[in-house]
Design a protein around this motif. Structure first.
Motif, PDB file in Angstrom:
ATOM      1  N   ASP A  72       0.813  -1.223   0.000  1.00 46.80           N
ATOM      2  CA  ASP A  72       0.000   0.000   0.000  1.00 46.80           C
ATOM      3  C   ASP A  72       0.844   1.270   0.000  1.00 46.80           C
ATOM      4  OD1 ASP A  72      -2.279  -1.667   0.224  1.00 46.80           O
ATOM      5  OD2 ASP A  72      -2.000  -1.781   2.394  1.00 46.80           O
ATOM      6  N   ILE A  73       2.031   1.189   0.575  1.00 40.40           N
ATOM      7  CA  ILE A  73       2.860   2.387   0.764  1.00 40.40           C
ATOM      8  C   ILE A  73       3.748   2.704  -0.442  1.00 40.40           C
ATOM      9  CG2 ILE A  73       4.712   3.366   2.188  1.00 40.40           C
ATOM     10  CD1 ILE A  73       3.514   1.691   4.531  1.00 40.40           C
ATOM     11  N   LEU A  74       4.321   1.660  -1.062  1.00 38.64           N
ATOM     12  CA  LEU A  74       5.294   1.881  -2.152  1.00 38.64           C
ATOM     13  C   LEU A  74       4.784   2.742  -3.306  1.00 38.64           C
ATOM     14  CD1 LEU A  74       7.142  -1.540  -2.448  1.00 38.64           C
ATOM     15  CD2 LEU A  74       8.005   0.588  -1.500  1.00 38.64           C
ATOM     16  N   PRO A  75       3.539   2.555  -3.765  1.00 37.54           N
ATOM     17  CA  PRO A  75       3.099   3.371  -4.906  1.00 37.54           C
ATOM     18  C   PRO A  75       3.174   4.880  -4.663  1.00 37.54           C
ATOM     19  CG  PRO A  75       1.595   1.547  -4.555  1.00 37.54           C
ATOM     20  CD  PRO A  75       2.529   1.570  -3.379  1.00 37.54           C
ATOM     21  N   GLY A  76       3.130   5.297  -3.417  1.00 40.32           N
ATOM     22  CA  GLY A  76       3.190   6.732  -3.110  1.00 40.32           C
ATOM     23  C   GLY A  76       4.600   7.245  -2.869  1.00 40.32           C
ATOM     24  N   MET A  77       5.573   6.359  -3.002  1.00 46.21           N
ATOM     25  CA  MET A  77       6.962   6.748  -2.754  1.00 46.21           C
ATOM     26  C   MET A  77       7.703   6.990  -4.065  1.00 46.21           C
ATOM     27  SD  MET A  77       7.902   3.904   0.166  1.00 46.21           S
ATOM     28  CE  MET A  77       9.487   4.568   0.658  1.00 46.21           C
ATOM     29  N   SER A  78       8.683   7.897  -4.007  1.00 40.02           N
ATOM     30  CA  SER A  78       9.526   8.124  -5.190  1.00 40.02           C
ATOM     31  C   SER A  78      10.479   6.942  -5.350  1.00 40.02           C
ATOM     32  CB  SER A  78      10.336   9.411  -5.010  1.00 40.02           C
ATOM     33  OG  SER A  78      11.357   9.204  -4.035  1.00 40.02           O
ATOM     34  N   GLU A  79      11.097   6.854  -6.517  1.00 42.29           N
ATOM     35  CA  GLU A  79      12.054   5.783  -6.768  1.00 42.29           C
ATOM     36  C   GLU A  79      13.210   5.858  -5.770  1.00 42.29           C
ATOM     37  OE1 GLU A  79      14.923   4.994 -10.412  1.00 42.29           O
ATOM     38  OE2 GLU A  79      12.866   4.400 -10.921  1.00 42.29           O
ATOM     39  N   LYS A  80      13.686   7.061  -5.497  1.00 45.93           N
ATOM     40  CA  LYS A  80      14.790   7.232  -4.554  1.00 45.93           C
ATOM     41  C   LYS A  80      14.365   6.778  -3.157  1.00 45.93           C
ATOM     42  CE  LYS A  80      18.079  10.478  -2.529  1.00 45.93           C
ATOM     43  NZ  LYS A  80      18.199   9.619  -1.358  1.00 45.93           N
ATOM     44  N   GLU A  81      13.154   7.119  -2.739  1.00 48.87           N
ATOM     45  CA  GLU A  81      12.668   6.697  -1.416  1.00 48.87           C
ATOM     46  C   GLU A  81      12.565   5.170  -1.343  1.00 48.87           C
ATOM     47  OE1 GLU A  81       9.776  10.425  -0.057  1.00 48.87           O
ATOM     48  OE2 GLU A  81       9.035   8.995  -1.554  1.00 48.87           O
ATOM     49  N   GLN A  82      12.132   4.551  -2.427  1.00 50.04           N
ATOM     50  CA  GLN A  82      12.035   3.091  -2.460  1.00 50.04           C
ATOM     51  C   GLN A  82      13.425   2.453  -2.348  1.00 50.04           C
ATOM     52  OE1 GLN A  82       9.571   1.464  -5.611  1.00 50.04           O
ATOM     53  NE2 GLN A  82       8.191   3.214  -5.506  1.00 50.04           N
ATOM     54  N   ILE A  83      14.380   2.995  -3.066  1.00 53.23           N
ATOM     55  CA  ILE A  83      15.756   2.470  -3.017  1.00 53.23           C
ATOM     56  C   ILE A  83      16.342   2.662  -1.625  1.00 53.23           C
ATOM     57  CG2 ILE A  83      18.117   2.825  -3.889  1.00 53.23           C
ATOM     58  CD1 ILE A  83      16.759   3.426  -6.656  1.00 53.23           C
ATOM     59  N   ASP A  84      16.123   3.838  -1.044  1.00 50.49           N
ATOM     60  CA  ASP A  84      16.617   4.089   0.318  1.00 50.49           C
ATOM     61  C   ASP A  84      15.995   3.107   1.310  1.00 50.49           C
ATOM     62  OD1 ASP A  84      18.238   6.134  -0.597  1.00 50.49           O
ATOM     63  OD2 ASP A  84      16.882   7.740   0.025  1.00 50.49           O
ATOM     64  N   LEU A  85      14.729   2.795   1.129  1.00 55.50           N
ATOM     65  CA  LEU A  85      14.045   1.830   1.994  1.00 55.50           C
ATOM     66  C   LEU A  85      14.652   0.432   1.816  1.00 55.50           C
ATOM     67  CD1 LEU A  85      11.773   1.028   3.959  1.00 55.50           C
ATOM     68  CD2 LEU A  85      10.253   0.823   1.984  1.00 55.50           C
ATOM     69  N   LEU A  86      14.871   0.021   0.580  1.00 54.18           N
ATOM     70  CA  LEU A  86      15.494  -1.285   0.308  1.00 54.18           C
ATOM     71  C   LEU A  86      16.855  -1.393   0.995  1.00 54.18           C
ATOM     72  CD1 LEU A  86      14.888  -1.968  -3.490  1.00 54.18           C
ATOM     73  CD2 LEU A  86      14.135  -3.409  -1.603  1.00 54.18           C
ATOM     74  N   ALA A  87      17.582  -0.300   1.035  1.00 51.83           N
ATOM     75  CA  ALA A  87      18.933  -0.297   1.602  1.00 51.83           C
ATOM     76  C   ALA A  87      18.930  -0.401   3.128  1.00 51.83           C
ATOM     77  CB  ALA A  87      19.680   0.961   1.160  1.00 51.83           C
ATOM     78  N   THR A  88      17.766  -0.293   3.756  1.00 58.16           N
ATOM     79  CA  THR A  88      17.710  -0.354   5.220  1.00 58.16           C
ATOM     80  C   THR A  88      17.752  -1.775   5.762  1.00 58.16           C
ATOM     81  OG1 THR A  88      15.280  -0.394   5.349  1.00 58.16           O
ATOM     82  CG2 THR A  88      16.360   1.786   5.398  1.00 58.16           C
ATOM     83  N   ASP A  89      17.333  -2.759   4.967  1.00 56.39           N
ATOM     84  CA  ASP A  89      17.259  -4.131   5.471  1.00 56.39           C
ATOM     85  C   ASP A  89      17.300  -5.125   4.312  1.00 56.39           C
ATOM     86  OD1 ASP A  89      16.403  -6.645   6.588  1.00 56.39           O
ATOM     87  OD2 ASP A  89      15.513  -5.547   8.250  1.00 56.39           O
ATOM     88  N   GLY A  90      18.282  -6.011   4.337  1.00 60.25           N
ATOM     89  CA  GLY A  90      18.438  -7.009   3.275  1.00 60.25           C
ATOM     90  C   GLY A  90      17.237  -7.925   3.125  1.00 60.25           C
ATOM     91  N   MET A  91      16.433  -8.049   4.189  1.00 59.57           N
ATOM     92  CA  MET A  91      15.277  -8.932   4.124  1.00 59.57           C
ATOM     93  C   MET A  91      14.153  -8.329   3.265  1.00 59.57           C
ATOM     94  SD  MET A  91      16.559 -11.437   5.532  1.00 59.57           S
ATOM     95  CE  MET A  91      15.235 -12.618   5.713  1.00 59.57           C
ATOM     96  N   LEU A  92      14.284  -7.051   2.918  1.00 57.00           N
ATOM     97  CA  LEU A  92      13.312  -6.421   2.020  1.00 57.00           C
ATOM     98  C   LEU A  92      13.637  -6.707   0.548  1.00 57.00           C
ATOM     99  CD1 LEU A  92      12.838  -2.894   3.641  1.00 57.00           C
ATOM    100  CD2 LEU A  92      11.130  -4.726   3.497  1.00 57.00           C
ATOM    101  N   VAL A  93      14.878  -7.124   0.297  1.00 60.19           N
ATOM    102  CA  VAL A  93      15.360  -7.293  -1.072  1.00 60.19           C
ATOM    103  C   VAL A  93      15.064  -8.701  -1.586  1.00 60.19           C
ATOM    104  CG1 VAL A  93      17.398  -7.157  -2.574  1.00 60.19           C
ATOM    105  CG2 VAL A  93      17.207  -5.639  -0.582  1.00 60.19           C
ATOM    106  N   LYS A  94      14.525  -8.767  -2.793  1.00 58.42           N
ATOM    107  CA  LYS A  94      14.248 -10.060  -3.441  1.00 58.42           C
ATOM    108  C   LYS A  94      15.565 -10.791  -3.625  1.00 58.42           C
ATOM    109  CE  LYS A  94      11.626 -12.272  -6.978  1.00 58.42           C
ATOM    110  NZ  LYS A  94      10.730 -13.132  -6.250  1.00 58.42           N
ATOM    111  N   ARG A  95      15.520 -12.063  -3.374  1.00 60.65           N
ATOM    112  CA  ARG A  95      16.739 -12.859  -3.478  1.00 60.65           C
ATOM    113  C   ARG A  95      16.435 -14.172  -4.179  1.00 60.65           C
ATOM    114  NH1 ARG A  95      14.788 -12.704   1.881  1.00 60.65           N
ATOM    115  NH2 ARG A  95      14.083 -14.756   2.491  1.00 60.65           N
TER     116      ARG A  95
END
Length: 119
Positions: A72-95
């Motif tokens: 619900d939250i990602l669509p309202g975020m900029s690409e940079k905000e999404q990347i910054d969020l991904l960088a906060t925790d490896g468990m958010l990143v697809k593997r």
């Protein structure tokens, strides 16, 4: 050819991907995505190299993704905000992620891996 292989060792998909790399004699440097989370600059480079949208780099089936209600939250975020969020925790990143010189593979899709990683 040697690639960077980002994985979460307890993950069954990552274990299968690692077995695949070894069976196909692909040289790789393994990196634990939880212990050594990708940085925002790394993610920016990999996303650009992959040609995929940022959302493809999110682990949408992960507990953290669901707890944070990111669907619900990602669509309202900029690409940079999404990347910054991904960088906060490896468990958010697809593997797993495989980073080659001129390509990035997101997730374990055997056919795609075969095209990019075998001669």
């Amino acid at each position: 050819m040697s690639v960077l292989f980002l994985q979460y060792p307890p993950c069954s998909t990552c274990k299968n991907a690692k077995k695949w790399l070894e069976a196909h004699q692909v040289s790789y440097q393994a990196r634990d995505i939880k212990e050594e989370n990708p940085t925002a600059p790394e993610l920016m480079e990999w996303i650009k190299k992959s040609g995929l949208p940022v959302k493809k780099f999110f682990n949408t089936s992960g507990i953290l993704y669901k707890e944070k209600h990111l669907k619900d939250i990602l669509p309202g975020m900029s690409e940079k905000e999404q990347i910054d969020l991904l960088a906060t925790d490896g468990m958010l990143v697809k593997r797993p992620l495989v980073i080659g010189e001129d390509f990035v593979l997101v997730g374990f899709k055997e056919e795609e891996w075969h095209k990019k990683l075998t001669l």
